[in-house]
Enzyme design. Structure first.
Site, mmCIF file in Angstrom:
data_model
loop_
_atom_site.group_PDB
_atom_site.id
_atom_site.type_symbol
_atom_site.label_atom_id
_atom_site.label_comp_id
_atom_site.label_asym_id
_atom_site.label_seq_id
_atom_site.Cartn_x
_atom_site.Cartn_y
_atom_site.Cartn_z
ATOM 1 N N ARG A 82 -35.215 6.049 -62.494
ATOM 2 C CA ARG A 82 -34.001 6.768 -62.087
ATOM 3 C C ARG A 82 -33.293 7.236 -63.351
ATOM 4 O O ARG A 82 -32.954 6.421 -64.216
ATOM 5 C CB ARG A 82 -33.104 5.846 -61.270
ATOM 6 C CG ARG A 82 -31.819 6.495 -60.772
ATOM 7 C CD ARG A 82 -30.951 5.472 -60.063
ATOM 8 N NE ARG A 82 -31.629 4.875 -58.936
ATOM 9 C CZ ARG A 82 -31.636 3.565 -58.672
ATOM 10 N NH1 ARG A 82 -31.001 2.715 -59.470
ATOM 11 N NH2 ARG A 82 -32.262 3.099 -57.620
ATOM 12 N N ARG A 152 -23.700 1.810 -63.542
ATOM 13 C CA ARG A 152 -24.810 2.725 -63.330
ATOM 14 C C ARG A 152 -24.360 4.189 -63.386
ATOM 15 O O ARG A 152 -23.242 4.482 -63.774
ATOM 16 C CB ARG A 152 -25.482 2.381 -61.996
ATOM 17 C CG ARG A 152 -26.025 0.946 -62.010
ATOM 18 C CD ARG A 152 -26.862 0.646 -60.797
ATOM 19 N NE ARG A 152 -27.448 -0.693 -60.847
ATOM 20 C CZ ARG A 152 -28.321 -1.151 -59.958
ATOM 21 N NH1 ARG A 152 -28.686 -0.386 -58.938
ATOM 22 N NH2 ARG A 152 -28.811 -2.364 -60.068
ATOM 23 N N LYS A 214 -24.785 -5.457 -60.338
ATOM 24 C CA LYS A 214 -24.683 -4.010 -60.537
ATOM 25 C C LYS A 214 -23.258 -3.535 -60.285
ATOM 26 O O LYS A 214 -22.496 -4.139 -59.532
ATOM 27 C CB LYS A 214 -25.654 -3.274 -59.610
ATOM 28 C CG LYS A 214 -25.422 -3.517 -58.130
ATOM 29 C CD LYS A 214 -26.518 -2.859 -57.313
ATOM 30 C CE LYS A 214 -26.360 -3.176 -55.821
ATOM 31 N NZ LYS A 214 -27.450 -2.600 -55.014
ATOM 32 N N LYS A 216 -20.900 0.209 -59.794
ATOM 33 C CA LYS A 216 -21.000 1.644 -59.532
ATOM 34 C C LYS A 216 -19.625 2.307 -59.641
ATOM 35 O O LYS A 216 -18.638 1.778 -59.146
ATOM 36 C CB LYS A 216 -21.592 1.883 -58.138
ATOM 37 C CG LYS A 216 -23.006 1.326 -57.990
ATOM 38 C CD LYS A 216 -23.559 1.536 -56.588
ATOM 39 C CE LYS A 216 -24.970 0.979 -56.466
ATOM 40 N NZ LYS A 216 -25.517 1.160 -55.099
ATOM 41 N N CYS A 434 -32.555 6.320 -47.070
ATOM 42 C CA CYS A 434 -33.070 5.872 -48.368
ATOM 43 C C CYS A 434 -34.580 6.078 -48.405
ATOM 44 O O CYS A 434 -35.194 6.501 -47.418
ATOM 45 C CB CYS A 434 -32.707 4.409 -48.598
ATOM 46 S SG CYS A 434 -33.567 3.260 -47.479
ATOM 47 N N CYS A 440 -40.657 1.263 -51.771
ATOM 48 C CA CYS A 440 -39.625 0.284 -52.082
ATOM 49 C C CYS A 440 -40.068 -1.118 -51.666
ATOM 50 O O CYS A 440 -40.379 -1.351 -50.487
ATOM 51 C CB CYS A 440 -38.321 0.633 -51.379
ATOM 52 S SG CYS A 440 -37.013 -0.579 -51.707
ATOM 53 N N CYS A 479 -33.436 -1.492 -45.490
ATOM 54 C CA CYS A 479 -33.043 -2.885 -45.686
ATOM 55 C C CYS A 479 -31.521 -2.923 -45.791
ATOM 56 O O CYS A 479 -30.880 -1.867 -45.804
ATOM 57 C CB CYS A 479 -33.717 -3.469 -46.936
ATOM 58 S SG CYS A 479 -32.879 -3.038 -48.493
ATOM 59 N N CYS A 483 -28.593 1.508 -49.891
ATOM 60 C CA CYS A 483 -28.841 2.725 -50.663
ATOM 61 C C CYS A 483 -28.607 3.995 -49.857
ATOM 62 O O CYS A 483 -28.200 5.012 -50.412
ATOM 63 C CB CYS A 483 -30.268 2.713 -51.218
ATOM 64 S SG CYS A 483 -30.586 1.356 -52.365
#
Length: 570
Positions: A82, A152, A214, A216, A434, A440, A479, A483
Site C-alpha cells: 500500500r 497511516r 494503527k 488513522k 473491501c 486477504c 471480516c 476496511c
C-alpha cells in the site's frame, strides 16, 4: 509539556507486538537477510509483522492454497503493498510508472484503489519486492508507515470544486503526514540501499516502540464527508471564511473495527474537541498522537486503538492532556454540516476554469476486462493529460485539472475503455467493499467478488418497489476489521463465514451514525429476502425524501446507536 500520570497507563504483561517492536532495531529486524532466503517466498518470524511498517502485508492466494498443498508446495506467498499518497494526489507520470510495474511484476496485473485513498499492488513475489520499492522511489512515492502501529496514509477530501480551499487542505494533509512519519532510516537502508549510519535512531513522536496500534488521520472539507471522519482516530474538519482556510475543528477517537463475539470491542464515532487556528495544526496532531502513544493499551491489542483509550480515561482527560502537550487551548467548534458523502461521478467545473472528471471504478479494481479495458484506458488518459489524478477514499479516480480543449478527447477515451457509462445506477455508486478473498488472510467471507451481484439484486428490489431512482448506502467487509467501512453504512454486511454475514442496519447517509446488528450469521439469500421486506415497507411508509437508514430508525425496526460503548450490543 507532558504529564506524568501513570493512572492512565494499563498495567500487565505487554502484548507480544511490543516485544517485537522493542527488539526490531527501529523496524529493521532481519528483513534484509530474509530477502536473500530463496527457500521460501515468505518472510519468517518477526519479519512477517515488521514488513507492515514498510507498507506491506504478506498474503497468499487462498483459491490455490488447497491445490498447492496437495502438490506438497508452499502456499503462493506474495506481498500486497500500500503506497503512501497523502490526499490521494498522483501525477500522470507516477501513474504510468505504477501501471507498468503492475503489468510486468505482479501476479494479478491490477492496480487497486483503496478506501485509504491510495493504491495497492497485489501479488508481488519476493524477488520483485525490492524492485517495487525502488521503482516507486524513482518517481517520488514510498510505502513508509502505510501499515503497522503508526500514523497511516493521511486522507483529504478529494472534491476539487473549491480549488483554493482544497489546495490549502491538501497541503496540510501532506504536512501532517510528513510530521508524523517514522524517523528511522530502516526503510531507506533495506529497500533503497541507503547508507547505514552510525548515528542512533530516534523517534521523538512515535517513540522507540511506536504506537500501541494503527492510527488513522484525515483532513475533510465540509459539506463533503467523503473520507468518513468517524472511521478515523484523528480528523481535521476544515473551516473556511471568505473562501480561505482559517483553521480546523478537531475530532478524535473514531474507529470501526471490532472482534466477533467480543463485546469489549465495538465501532465508535469520533468526539469533537473544538476549534484550532491553522498555526497549531501540527502541534495538536503531535499531541494527540503522543497522548495515545503513552496512554494507549499495550497489554490487550484488541483494546489498543484511540477510541478505547478515550472510553477508558475519559474524553475530557484526554482532551486536557492534548492541550497541555500542545500548549494550545481548543475553542468552541465552528459550525459545519455534512450533506454529501460519496464522490460526484462525471464532470465538474472548477473555479479555475478547468474541469475534473470523476470516474466510477467498481471496487477500485483497475484491470482490463473483456469489453472494459479500465487499466489501458487510465494509461491512455495519463499519456495526454497535463493535470494530475486524484484517488478518492471511495475507490474512484478523478482526472483533475483538464483544460477545456482536452475535455472531449478525455471523455472519448474514458467511454471507449469502459471508464464512463450512463447506466451506472445510484445504488452501484453508493456501494463499496473491501478486497477480502482470495488474497486477504483475515477474510471470513467474500466482499469484493460478492458486491457486484449483490448490488444487481438490490437494484432489482428497488425497482420492484418503485424506488429505482433511490439508493441505500451499502457496504460489505469480509471480516470485522472495518476496511470497507460497513459500520458507517445504512446496510452493512460483515463477513462471518463462507457465504454468511452479520447484517447491520441504521446508519445514515452523511456517515454520522453507527448501524446496529439486525440479524447474525445469515446467508446471502436471507439478506436479500430481508431487504425485500424492508425496502417494501420503506416504499410504503417513508416520509418525503426519507433515507432508508433514517426510516428503519423511525419505524423502530432497529434502535439507534447513540453511545457505542453502552448500546451497540444492547
Amino acid at each position: 509539556m507532558t504529564t506524568d500520570n501513570t493512572k492512565f497507563i494499563v498495567q500487565g504483561k505487554l502484548a507480544d507486538n511490543e516485544r517485537l517492536k522493542t527488539q526490531s532495531n527501529f523496524l529493521r529486524g532481519t528483513i534484509a537477510q530474509d530477502l536473500q532466503d530463496d527457500l521460501t517466498g515468505a518472510f519468517v518470524g518477526d519479519n512477517f509483522q515488521l514488513i507492515r511498517f514498510h507498507g506491506m502485508y504478506q498474503q497468499d492466494d487462498r483459491d490455490l492454497r488447497a491445490e498447492r498443498a496437495k502438490q506438497k508446495l508452499e502456499p503462493l506467498q506474495n506481498v500486497m503493498l500500500r503506497a503512501r499518497l497523502p490526499g490521494g494526489i498522483i501525477s500522470t507520470a507516477q501513474w504510468l510508472a505504477i501501471d507498468k510495474f503492475a503489468e510486468e511484476k505482479s501476479l494479478y496485473g491490477s492496480i487497486r484503489l483503496t478506501t485509504r485513498q491510495t493504491f495497492q499492488f497485489h501479488g508481488v513475489l519476493k524477488p520483485h519486492i525490492k524492485l517495487m520499492h525502488q521503482t516507486l522511489n524513482q518517481v517520488g512515492i514510498d510505502a513508509i508507515a502505510t501499515a503497522g502501529d503508526v500514523n497511516r496514509n493521511v486522507l483529504c477530501t478529494s472534491n476539487p470544486v473549491e480549488s483554493i480551499v482544497h489546495q490549502e487542505a491538501y497541503e496540510w494533509a501532506k504536512k501532517i503526514s510528513e510530521h508524523l512519519l517514522p524517523k528511522t532510516r530502516a526503510y531507506a537502508e533495506i529497500w533503497l540501499d541507503g547508507e547505514k549510519l552510525e548515528t542512533t535512531d530516534h523517534e521523538p513522536i512515535l517513540g522507540s516502540t511506536y504506537l500501541p496500534r494503527k492510527f488513522k488521520t484525515t483532513v475533510v472539507i465540509p459539506p463533503q464527508n467523503d473520507v468518513d471522519v468517524h472511521a478515523n482516530d484523528l480528523n481535521f474538519v476544515a473551516i473556511a471564511h471568505d473562501g480561505k482556510l482559517v483553521g480546523f475543528n478537531v475530532l478524535v477517537g473514531g474507529g470501526l473495527a471490532m472482534t466477533h463475539g467480543d463485546k469489549e470491542t465495538y465501532p465508535r464515532k469520533a468526539d469533537d474537541f473544538g476549534f484550532i487556528p491553522l498555526e497549531h495544526t501540527l502541534a495538536i496532531a503531535e499531541a494527540v498522537v503522543t497522548t495515545q502513544r503513552d496512554w494507549g493499551n499495550r497489554v490487550a491489542r484488541k483494546n489498543a486503538k484511540t477510541k478505547y483509550t478515550l472510553e477508558r480515561v475519559g474524553v475530557e482527560n484526554f482532551k486536557t492532556e492534548v492541550e497541555k502537550r500542545a500548549g494550545v487551548q481548543f475553542t468552541a467548534s465552528r459550525p459545519y454540516e455534512f450533506t454529501e458523502r460519496g464522490d460526484r461521478i462525471g464532470w465538474v467545473a472548477g473555479v479555475d476554469g478547468k474541469y475534473h472528471l470523476t470516474l466510477f471504478i467498481e471496487n477500485g479494481r483497475i484491470l482490463d476486462y473483456p469489453g472494459k479495458t479500465l487499466k489501458t484506458g487510465c494509461a491512455e488518459i495519463a499519456k495526454i493529460h497535463p493535470g494530475d489524478f486524484r484517488l478518492t477514499a471511495n475507490q474512484n479516480l478523478i482526472v483533475a485539472g483538464v483544460p477545456a480543449e482536452l475535455k472531449e478527447t478525455i471523455e472519448q477515451l474514458a467511454r471507449q475503455h469502459g471508464l464512463m457509462a450512463d447506466d451506472v445506477s445510484a445504488q452501484r455508486k453508493d456501494s463499496m467493499a473491501c478486497v477480502a478473498l482470495p488474497t486477504c488472510p483475515l477474510a471470513m467471507a467474500e466482499a469484493e467478488r460478492y458486491l457486484p451481484d449483490a448490488v444487481t439484486q438490490i437494484e432489482g428490489l428497488l425497482a420492484k418497489h418503485g424506488l429505482a431512482d433511490d439508493s441505500i448506502i451499502f457496504r460489505v467487509t469480509g471480516c470485522p476489521n472495518g476496511c470497507g467501512r460497513a459500520m458507517l453504512a445504512e446496510v452493512g454486511l460483515v463477513g462471518k463465514g463462507p457465504g454468511k454475514y452479520n447484517f447491520h442496519l441504521g446508519g445514515n447517509r452523511n456517515g454520522t451514525r453507527i448501524p446496529k446488528m439486525y440479524l447474525e450469521n445469515i446467508s446471502e439469500q436471507q439478506i436479500m429476502d430481508e431487504l425485500d421486506v424492508l425496502i417494501g415497507r420503506w416504499s410504503q411508509e417513508r416520509l418525503a425524501n426519507e433515507a432508508f437508514g433514517d426510516y428503519v430508525i423511525r419505524a423502530e425496526i432497529i434502535a439507534p446507536v447513540v453511545d457505542s460503548a453502552k448500546d451497540f450490543y444492547a
